[in-house]
Design a protein around this motif. Structure first.
Motif, PDB file in Angstrom:
ATOM      1  N   LEU A  31      -5.188   2.722   2.600  1.00  0.00           N
ATOM      2  CA  LEU A  31      -5.742   2.507   1.257  1.00  0.00           C
ATOM      3  C   LEU A  31      -5.148   1.278   0.563  1.00  0.00           C
ATOM      4  CD1 LEU A  31      -5.846   6.060  -0.365  1.00  0.00           C
ATOM      5  CD2 LEU A  31      -7.714   4.790   0.691  1.00  0.00           C
ATOM      6  N   PHE A  32      -3.984   0.859   1.013  1.00  0.00           N
ATOM      7  CA  PHE A  32      -3.287  -0.194   0.291  1.00  0.00           C
ATOM      8  C   PHE A  32      -3.797  -1.600   0.587  1.00  0.00           C
ATOM      9  CE2 PHE A  32       0.690   2.671  -0.257  1.00  0.00           C
ATOM     10  CZ  PHE A  32       0.048   3.361  -1.270  1.00  0.00           C
ATOM     11  N   SER A  33      -4.805  -1.699   1.429  1.00  0.00           N
ATOM     12  CA  SER A  33      -5.426  -3.010   1.647  1.00  0.00           C
ATOM     13  C   SER A  33      -6.909  -2.825   1.942  1.00  0.00           C
ATOM     14  CB  SER A  33      -4.739  -3.765   2.788  1.00  0.00           C
ATOM     15  OG  SER A  33      -4.955  -3.098   4.004  1.00  0.00           O
ATOM     16  N   ASN A  34      -7.667  -3.850   1.592  1.00  0.00           N
ATOM     17  CA  ASN A  34      -9.106  -3.841   1.858  1.00  0.00           C
ATOM     18  C   ASN A  34      -9.456  -5.160   2.555  1.00  0.00           C
ATOM     19  OD1 ASN A  34     -11.875  -3.931   1.878  1.00  0.00           O
ATOM     20  ND2 ASN A  34     -12.115  -3.089  -0.173  1.00  0.00           N
ATOM     21  N   PRO A  35      -9.592  -5.119   3.881  1.00  0.00           N
ATOM     22  CA  PRO A  35      -9.892  -6.349   4.616  1.00  0.00           C
ATOM     23  C   PRO A  35     -11.261  -6.941   4.261  1.00  0.00           C
ATOM     24  CG  PRO A  35      -9.766  -4.452   6.109  1.00  0.00           C
ATOM     25  CD  PRO A  35      -9.401  -3.973   4.749  1.00  0.00           C
ATOM     26  N   VAL A  36     -12.192  -6.115   3.788  1.00  0.00           N
ATOM     27  CA  VAL A  36     -13.534  -6.596   3.433  1.00  0.00           C
ATOM     28  C   VAL A  36     -13.456  -7.632   2.314  1.00  0.00           C
ATOM     29  CG1 VAL A  36     -15.787  -5.896   2.514  1.00  0.00           C
ATOM     30  CG2 VAL A  36     -14.666  -4.494   4.252  1.00  0.00           C
ATOM     31  N   ILE A  37     -12.597  -7.371   1.326  1.00  0.00           N
ATOM     32  CA  ILE A  37     -12.458  -8.326   0.209  1.00  0.00           C
ATOM     33  C   ILE A  37     -11.146  -9.111   0.302  1.00  0.00           C
ATOM     34  CG2 ILE A  37     -13.956  -7.023  -1.360  1.00  0.00           C
ATOM     35  CD1 ILE A  37     -11.360  -5.977  -2.718  1.00  0.00           C
ATOM     36  N   GLU A  38     -10.425  -8.916   1.407  1.00  0.00           N
ATOM     37  CA  GLU A  38      -9.176  -9.621   1.663  1.00  0.00           C
ATOM     38  C   GLU A  38      -8.161  -9.442   0.535  1.00  0.00           C
ATOM     39  OE1 GLU A  38     -10.144 -13.662   2.669  1.00  0.00           O
ATOM     40  OE2 GLU A  38     -11.296 -13.051   4.432  1.00  0.00           O
ATOM     41  N   ARG A  39      -7.967  -8.188   0.144  1.00  0.00           N
ATOM     42  CA  ARG A  39      -7.000  -7.859  -0.916  1.00  0.00           C
ATOM     43  C   ARG A  39      -6.060  -6.758  -0.435  1.00  0.00           C
ATOM     44  NH1 ARG A  39      -7.489 -10.740  -5.915  1.00  0.00           N
ATOM     45  NH2 ARG A  39      -9.273 -12.054  -5.492  1.00  0.00           N
ATOM     46  N   SER A  40      -4.831  -6.836  -0.904  1.00  0.00           N
ATOM     47  CA  SER A  40      -3.830  -5.810  -0.642  1.00  0.00           C
ATOM     48  C   SER A  40      -3.032  -5.579  -1.907  1.00  0.00           C
ATOM     49  CB  SER A  40      -2.867  -6.255   0.463  1.00  0.00           C
ATOM     50  OG  SER A  40      -3.534  -6.372   1.681  1.00  0.00           O
ATOM     51  N   LEU A  41      -2.542  -4.357  -2.048  1.00  0.00           N
ATOM     52  CA  LEU A  41      -1.690  -4.043  -3.191  1.00  0.00           C
ATOM     53  C   LEU A  41      -0.310  -4.665  -2.994  1.00  0.00           C
ATOM     54  CD1 LEU A  41      -2.427  -0.243  -3.747  1.00  0.00           C
ATOM     55  CD2 LEU A  41      -3.206  -2.149  -5.157  1.00  0.00           C
ATOM     56  N   SER A  42       0.283  -5.106  -4.069  1.00  0.00           N
ATOM     57  CA  SER A  42       1.667  -5.584  -4.030  1.00  0.00           C
ATOM     58  C   SER A  42       2.589  -4.368  -3.900  1.00  0.00           C
ATOM     59  CB  SER A  42       2.000  -6.343  -5.310  1.00  0.00           C
ATOM     60  OG  SER A  42       1.997  -5.447  -6.415  1.00  0.00           O
ATOM     61  N   HIS A  43       3.821  -4.637  -3.511  1.00  0.00           N
ATOM     62  CA  HIS A  43       4.819  -3.566  -3.448  1.00  0.00           C
ATOM     63  C   HIS A  43       4.939  -2.896  -4.818  1.00  0.00           C
ATOM     64  CE1 HIS A  43       8.402  -1.499  -1.951  1.00  0.00           C
ATOM     65  NE2 HIS A  43       8.892  -1.697  -3.163  1.00  0.00           N
ATOM     66  N   GLU A  44       4.959  -3.715  -5.877  1.00  0.00           N
ATOM     67  CA  GLU A  44       5.081  -3.187  -7.241  1.00  0.00           C
ATOM     68  C   GLU A  44       3.912  -2.262  -7.583  1.00  0.00           C
ATOM     69  OE1 GLU A  44       5.305  -4.687 -11.895  1.00  0.00           O
ATOM     70  OE2 GLU A  44       4.709  -6.107 -10.330  1.00  0.00           O
ATOM     71  N   ALA A  45       2.694  -2.655  -7.221  1.00  0.00           N
ATOM     72  CA  ALA A  45       1.515  -1.840  -7.522  1.00  0.00           C
ATOM     73  C   ALA A  45       1.582  -0.502  -6.784  1.00  0.00           C
ATOM     74  CB  ALA A  45       0.235  -2.588  -7.160  1.00  0.00           C
ATOM     75  N   LYS A  46       1.956  -0.540  -5.508  1.00  0.00           N
ATOM     76  CA  LYS A  46       2.087   0.703  -4.732  1.00  0.00           C
ATOM     77  C   LYS A  46       3.081   1.632  -5.420  1.00  0.00           C
ATOM     78  CE  LYS A  46       1.679  -1.807  -0.370  1.00  0.00           C
ATOM     79  NZ  LYS A  46       2.425  -2.128   0.868  1.00  0.00           N
ATOM     80  N   GLU A  47       4.213   1.065  -5.828  1.00  0.00           N
ATOM     81  CA  GLU A  47       5.246   1.876  -6.461  1.00  0.00           C
ATOM     82  C   GLU A  47       4.771   2.435  -7.806  1.00  0.00           C
ATOM     83  OE1 GLU A  47      10.071   1.933  -7.033  1.00  0.00           O
ATOM     84  OE2 GLU A  47       9.110   0.072  -6.408  1.00  0.00           O
ATOM     85  N   VAL A  48       4.032   1.639  -8.577  1.00  0.00           N
ATOM     86  CA  VAL A  48       3.499   2.103  -9.865  1.00  0.00           C
ATOM     87  C   VAL A  48       2.571   3.297  -9.645  1.00  0.00           C
ATOM     88  CG1 VAL A  48       1.895   1.498 -11.738  1.00  0.00           C
ATOM     89  CG2 VAL A  48       3.767  -0.044 -11.148  1.00  0.00           C
TER      90      VAL A  48
END
Length: 179
Positions: free
Chosen positions: A59-76
């Motif tokens: 869930l922490f990345s979406n290759p379709v839109i080439e986006r990933s959550l930062s470490h900070e976002a995951k922790e939040v």
């Protein structure tokens, strides 16, 4: 609609800003709420109990839109689940998180209902039978995290609804349920 295996991803998963922590409070609150629900739903559907911040959690990345959550976002997002009692940090450095799509009390209630519905009152089952036995196949108990199961069983024991028997090894610990 995009899927991850057999799991349908929500529309926001393809919206790039949701992979970046939002600076506006109201927007961030909505973002955090959406991510909390997504993490709980996904973990429940895939029977995932432990999410690591360093792990390659789908869930922490979406290759379709080439986006990933930062470490900070995951922790939040995981800390928000912890604050609600829907997760617990497993270490002091917040590297691994135990996801509780059902709270321990809810697991205890689920086990008790399962025992009653299947006529298992006054019977003895091993802890491993509960996790992987024929009786529990197709139920929420199949594959349950051992630590979560033991905490729920101890709660039932405190309420006088179960008795846990120590075996010679962890594999042969038993539980006797009473109605």
């Amino acid at each position: 609609m995009q899927k991850l295996g057999n799991f349908k991803l929500p529309n926001f998963f393809n919206y790039p800003p949701y992979f970046t922590l939002q600076p506006v409070r109201e927007t961030r609150e909505k973002q955090v709420q959406l991510w909390k629900e997504l993490i709980l739903d996904y973990c429940k559907s895939q029977k995932i109990f432990i999410v690591g911040l360093q792990d390659d959690f789908p869930l922490f990345s979406n290759p379709v839109i080439e986006r990933s959550l930062s470490h900070e976002a995951k922790e939040v997002f995981l800390t928000a689940l912890v604050t609600e009692g829907r997760a617990e940090w497993m270490d002091k450095h917040h590297k691994k998180c135990l996801i509780l799509w059902l709270r321990i009390q809810d697991w205890a209630n689920y086990i008790l209902n399962f025992v009653k519905e299947n006529g298992l009152e006054d019977s003895v089952m091993t802890v491993e039978d509960i996790r992987s036995g024929i009786e529990t196949r197709g139920s929420e108990l199949a594959g349950i995290d051992r630590g979560v199961l033991m905490r729920a069983l101890r709660l039932l024991e405190q309420k006088g609804k179960a008795a846990i028997f120590k075996g010679t090894s962890a594999d042969d610990e038993g539980v006797k349920f009473s109605a």
